[in-house]
Scaffold this active site. Sequence first.
Site, PDB file in Angstrom:
ATOM      1  N   ASP A   1     -30.728 -29.684 -20.541  1.00  0.00           N
ATOM      2  CA  ASP A   1     -31.542 -30.314 -19.542  1.00  0.00           C
ATOM      3  C   ASP A   1     -31.810 -31.970 -19.918  1.00  0.00           C
ATOM      4  O   ASP A   1     -32.608 -31.751 -21.192  1.00  0.00           O
ATOM      5  CB  ASP A   1     -32.764 -29.437 -19.090  1.00  0.00           C
ATOM      6  CG  ASP A   1     -33.559 -29.859 -17.976  1.00  0.00           C
ATOM      7  OD1 ASP A   1     -32.949 -29.882 -16.881  1.00  0.00           O
ATOM      8  OD2 ASP A   1     -34.727 -30.417 -18.193  1.00  0.00           O
TER       9      ASP A   1
ATOM     10  N   HIS B   1     -28.494 -27.411  -8.059  1.00  0.00           N
ATOM     11  CA  HIS B   1     -30.053 -27.226  -7.311  1.00  0.00           C
ATOM     12  C   HIS B   1     -30.796 -28.322  -7.276  1.00  0.00           C
ATOM     13  O   HIS B   1     -32.004 -28.217  -6.588  1.00  0.00           O
ATOM     14  CB  HIS B   1     -30.596 -26.132  -8.286  1.00  0.00           C
ATOM     15  CG  HIS B   1     -31.125 -26.707  -9.717  1.00  0.00           C
ATOM     16  ND1 HIS B   1     -29.752 -27.162 -10.637  1.00  0.00           N
ATOM     17  CD2 HIS B   1     -31.853 -27.146 -10.396  1.00  0.00           C
ATOM     18  CE1 HIS B   1     -30.316 -27.746 -11.644  1.00  0.00           C
ATOM     19  NE2 HIS B   1     -31.590 -27.748 -11.556  1.00  0.00           N
ATOM     20  N   ASP B   2     -30.491 -29.577  -7.576  1.00  0.00           N
ATOM     21  CA  ASP B   2     -31.247 -30.781  -7.731  1.00  0.00           C
ATOM     22  C   ASP B   2     -30.927 -31.462  -6.501  1.00  0.00           C
ATOM     23  O   ASP B   2     -31.401 -32.791  -6.394  1.00  0.00           O
ATOM     24  CB  ASP B   2     -31.224 -31.672  -8.910  1.00  0.00           C
ATOM     25  CG  ASP B   2     -32.028 -31.001 -10.075  1.00  0.00           C
ATOM     26  OD1 ASP B   2     -32.873 -30.265  -9.804  1.00  0.00           O
ATOM     27  OD2 ASP B   2     -31.724 -31.363 -11.290  1.00  0.00           O
TER      28      ASP B   2
ATOM     29  N   ASP C   1     -29.590 -22.669 -19.818  1.00  0.00           N
ATOM     30  CA  ASP C   1     -29.985 -23.674 -19.683  1.00  0.00           C
ATOM     31  C   ASP C   1     -31.039 -23.694 -20.770  1.00  0.00           C
ATOM     32  O   ASP C   1     -31.938 -23.113 -20.998  1.00  0.00           O
ATOM     33  CB  ASP C   1     -31.005 -23.770 -18.438  1.00  0.00           C
ATOM     34  CG  ASP C   1     -30.797 -25.155 -17.522  1.00  0.00           C
ATOM     35  OD1 ASP C   1     -30.951 -26.171 -18.405  1.00  0.00           O
ATOM     36  OD2 ASP C   1     -30.164 -24.981 -16.293  1.00  0.00           O
TER      37      ASP C   1
ATOM     38  N   GLU D   1     -26.834 -32.838 -19.357  1.00  0.00           N
ATOM     39  CA  GLU D   1     -27.312 -33.454 -17.937  1.00  0.00           C
ATOM     40  C   GLU D   1     -27.844 -34.972 -18.731  1.00  0.00           C
ATOM     41  O   GLU D   1     -28.704 -35.047 -19.422  1.00  0.00           O
ATOM     42  CB  GLU D   1     -28.513 -32.878 -17.516  1.00  0.00           C
ATOM     43  CG  GLU D   1     -28.806 -33.184 -16.036  1.00  0.00           C
ATOM     44  CD  GLU D   1     -30.285 -33.119 -15.596  1.00  0.00           C
ATOM     45  OE1 GLU D   1     -30.442 -33.017 -14.609  1.00  0.00           O
ATOM     46  OE2 GLU D   1     -31.223 -32.681 -16.416  1.00  0.00           O
TER      47      GLU D   1
HETATM   48  C1  NOJ Z   1     -33.269 -31.567 -14.386  1.00  0.00           C
HETATM   49  C2  NOJ Z   1     -33.178 -30.181 -13.840  1.00  0.00           C
HETATM   50  O1  NOJ Z   1     -32.124 -29.895 -13.328  1.00  0.00           O
HETATM   51  C3  NOJ Z   1     -34.280 -29.975 -12.962  1.00  0.00           C
HETATM   52  O2  NOJ Z   1     -34.314 -29.010 -11.904  1.00  0.00           O
HETATM   53  C4  NOJ Z   1     -35.738 -30.267 -13.517  1.00  0.00           C
HETATM   54  O3  NOJ Z   1     -36.670 -30.214 -12.534  1.00  0.00           O
HETATM   55  C5  NOJ Z   1     -35.711 -31.550 -14.357  1.00  0.00           C
HETATM   56  N1  NOJ Z   1     -34.490 -31.593 -15.251  1.00  0.00           N
HETATM   57  C6  NOJ Z   1     -36.762 -31.284 -15.235  1.00  0.00           C
HETATM   58  O4  NOJ Z   1     -36.654 -29.983 -16.320  1.00  0.00           O
END
Ligand code: NOJ
Length: 549
Positions: free
Chosen positions: A200, A326-327, A99, A254
């Site tokens: 990210d 995970h989000d 990541d 992302e």
């Molecule tokens: C996206 C990530 O997937 C998430 O888990 C994170 O909290 C935010 N970006 C900030 O880095």
Amino acid sequence: MERTRWYKDCVFYQIWPRSFKDGNGDGMGDLWGVLEKLDYLKSLGVDGIWFSPIYPSPGADCGYDISDYMDVAPEFGGMEAFRQVLDGAHRRGMKVVMDLVVNHTSDEHEWFQKSRRRIEPYTDYYIWRPAKPGSGLPNNWDSNFEGKAWTWDEVRGEYYLHLFAVKQPDLNMDNPLVREEVKKILRFWLDLGVDGFREDVITYISKKEGLPDDHLFPIFKGMAHYNHGPHIHEYLREFQLDVLDHYDCFTIAEAPLVWPKQALRYIDEETGQIDMMIQFQCMCADCLFTDWMPTKFSLTRLKQAFSSWQEALDGRAWNALYIENHDHPRIISRYGSEKFWKQSGKMLAVSYLFQKGTPFVYQGQELGMLNWRPRSPEQYEDVQTRWQYEHAALDKTPRQRLERLWRCSRDSARTPVQWSDARSAGFTTGTPWFYVNPNYPRINAAAQEDDPDSILNFYRKAISLRKSLPVVRHGRYQEHWKASGQLYVYSRDDGRQRLLVVCSFSDSKVLFHAPKGFDLGKAKLILQNYPEPRKAVLQPYEARVYLWE
Ligand code: NOJ
């Protein structure tokens, strides 16, 4: 360097390291635990692992606040454990993807500590602004996690920008020295042998000049001025030409709020700067823009999300396929049914695994793990969830506010992976860092391992089928029965093979007949989640895959 685009043949597995498997008994998932489970991943048919951050971090955002980009956190086993995992994965034919979190660092990163003291060359590594008359805040932007996007720093006597938590100051990517730092990080890991990066919130790294107030966006005020900002393609191109192109690696970005047409500016195979994109539309079939604004689940919205990406990217770019990470809360608890747990878990797998693109499976998804629902809001760990609890929906009763967390929080999907029915779900021999979902005696890997009818073995079968059928890699995608609010039906066709994928999202029986030109009498039923399917009637959450060749 010739790009082989190996990622097109991969199925990735996402490891969120704190909760995957503890190997040393301290209660926290680590790379020793990953090492123990490499054969398990291989047995699932996985060809690549994406690690959510494993770098040293104070943990304000569970690792997405990094204090050293060129090391592995001691609690995860340090570099020594990482080298063993990398080597073990490669020996088993699995790639490893890191990541890359460079929109922001931790405020405990040395760069920030020096920047706030104006120590060169770090003075302009971050986005600092003096107080403005009035509120003091340099502009009206919101952070994505907690309140306003600016925090006053006593040491420097200025505000710094943080689009996420207070402890995640945004880097100033307009500073060429910062871009050089990013390139150093990329080279460091590539030279060590990693195979690529998940980037990210990378579409946030270029902010509009002057950081103007935002009068457009009702939620996440400011987004219009930092998402897909003015220099984004230029900076990504720089990383590509100076570093990434010199390795046979891959990148996946992302990208919150992106539509296919815009995505092509990043991922078009001829002109793009990265290989794939994590879009959010497929996660918005039961909410508006964010999980925190829930709505009723709409299958047509989900289908529209799936199909628009399949169609727009065809022949030009490559899709990233996912239904969990995970989000977001667990997918069965959202788009499926906990009552029809097994059936809907399998159906959801079918719904995306036969699309065109590279699938990602999030840890525990292959076991059908469900949302965690704690008794008290105090049990939540996530910074975003805590802020939401304290500041949003204050007019609701305590019970309603707690239920809101159950439905919307990322922590719903961050509980330890349930490996067995032993204490702490076999995740650790110590005290787990986080709560284990109490349903682990029923839902766990050991119980599913030897059960031919388990969700786990269904994933194995679906993944292996996907790999054995050229039509899944190349075939044209077409959606059928578009208007149906209960069925998702799509076909794949490469001129030699044809697939018809049928998924019911209904909790009752639904009549079904094949689209014109698909003679089921001549097809082979190659995957199903009910023992004896009845041609014209689909059972609750039934899924079927037919093959013609
Ligand atoms: C996206 C990530 O997937 C998430 O888990 C994170 O909290 C935010 N970006 C900030 O880095």
